[in-house]
Design an enzyme around this catalytic site. Sequence first.
Site, PDB file in Angstrom:
ATOM      1  N   HIS A 230      -3.912   6.103   1.215  1.00 29.66           N
ATOM      2  CA  HIS A 230      -4.887   6.566   2.211  1.00 29.66           C
ATOM      3  C   HIS A 230      -4.316   7.833   2.843  1.00 29.66           C
ATOM      4  CE1 HIS A 230      -7.799   5.458   5.736  1.00 29.66           C
ATOM      5  NE2 HIS A 230      -7.694   6.766   5.571  1.00 29.66           N
TER       6      HIS A 230
ATOM      7  N   GLU B 191      -8.212   6.076  -0.568  1.00 39.58           N
ATOM      8  CA  GLU B 191      -9.041   5.732   0.576  1.00 39.58           C
ATOM      9  C   GLU B 191      -9.112   6.912   1.526  1.00 39.58           C
ATOM     10  OE1 GLU B 191      -7.714   1.005   0.852  1.00 39.58           O
ATOM     11  OE2 GLU B 191      -7.020   2.447   2.363  1.00 39.58           O
TER      12      GLU B 191
ATOM     13  N   HIS C 222      -7.173  -5.749   3.898  1.00 41.32           N
ATOM     14  CA  HIS C 222      -6.694  -5.655   5.280  1.00 41.32           C
ATOM     15  C   HIS C 222      -6.079  -6.983   5.684  1.00 41.32           C
ATOM     16  CE1 HIS C 222      -6.463  -3.018   8.830  1.00 41.32           C
ATOM     17  NE2 HIS C 222      -6.295  -4.163   9.468  1.00 41.32           N
TER      18      HIS C 222
ATOM     19  N   GLY D  32      -1.205  -3.552   1.547  1.00 44.61           N
ATOM     20  CA  GLY D  32      -0.048  -2.718   1.827  1.00 44.61           C
ATOM     21  C   GLY D  32       0.885  -3.319   2.854  1.00 44.61           C
ATOM     22  N   HIS D  33       0.466  -3.322   4.122  1.00 41.28           N
ATOM     23  CA  HIS D  33       1.365  -3.635   5.231  1.00 41.28           C
ATOM     24  C   HIS D  33       2.060  -4.989   5.086  1.00 41.28           C
ATOM     25  CE1 HIS D  33       2.904  -3.559   9.339  1.00 41.28           C
ATOM     26  NE2 HIS D  33       2.451  -4.795   9.466  1.00 41.28           N
TER      27      HIS D  33
END
Length: 251
Positions: free
Chosen positions: A43, A79, A202, A224-225
Amino acid sequence: MVHLSVNVNKIATLRNSRGGNHPDLIYLSKLILEAGAHGITVHPREDERHIKKKDVFDLREFLTLYNQNKKKKIEYNMEGEPSPRFLDLVLEAKPDQATLVPVTPGEITSDHGFDLKKDSSELKTYIRKIQNAGIRVSIFMETDLENLKLVKDTGTDRVEFYTGPYAHAFDQSPEEGKSIFGSFQKAAEFLQSQKIGINAGHDLDHFNLPLFSQLPGLEEVSIGHRLMSYALEIGLGAAVKEYLKATGTQR
């Protein structure tokens, strides 16, 4: 099969905090793919706080060579907000998929989907231009059915569900997660009836993925996170494999 695309923004965030090229974004992306991931997501925000413009093209070159050498099809997902800046970047980099995401100035991370009653007209223009370049388009959405009824008219190929509410409910208890999951099921069934593909992302993790991977029509999760956070505990390759196991892709 649900495909896992790993968002590598956090690797770039750590690198940028010190300058230089440590950790090496390309090297760690290779480790992610060697562990079995199906794609790489970035992103590239306007402020370049993690992924820089150069990274976009370095990753494109790396993935092109990786696919050629391994005779695989690893997908590249970019993104970003519907804007001239992001459009130009997408048309130059030519990812496999562009995921359009609403961006609020100053936000820490994406935290809501599009409201098509006000965003549809602008989205149609960007979706058409991106698709004309041979790139699949996904748009970031929540599960409100009245809003989703307007998706077909945008011309998008897929919807990426914003899964923050599900993940946060699951954090409280699996039962709370299950109650929220019902709204995603209804939304997914509606999109399937409209022949719209389904992605999700998310705060999905190895705890809440086994349930969410049962979503009707789910094709891809972008994570990701939480994956990177878990990798600090058990290692990057092991974390990717654990997430693949959670989606039912690997046993």
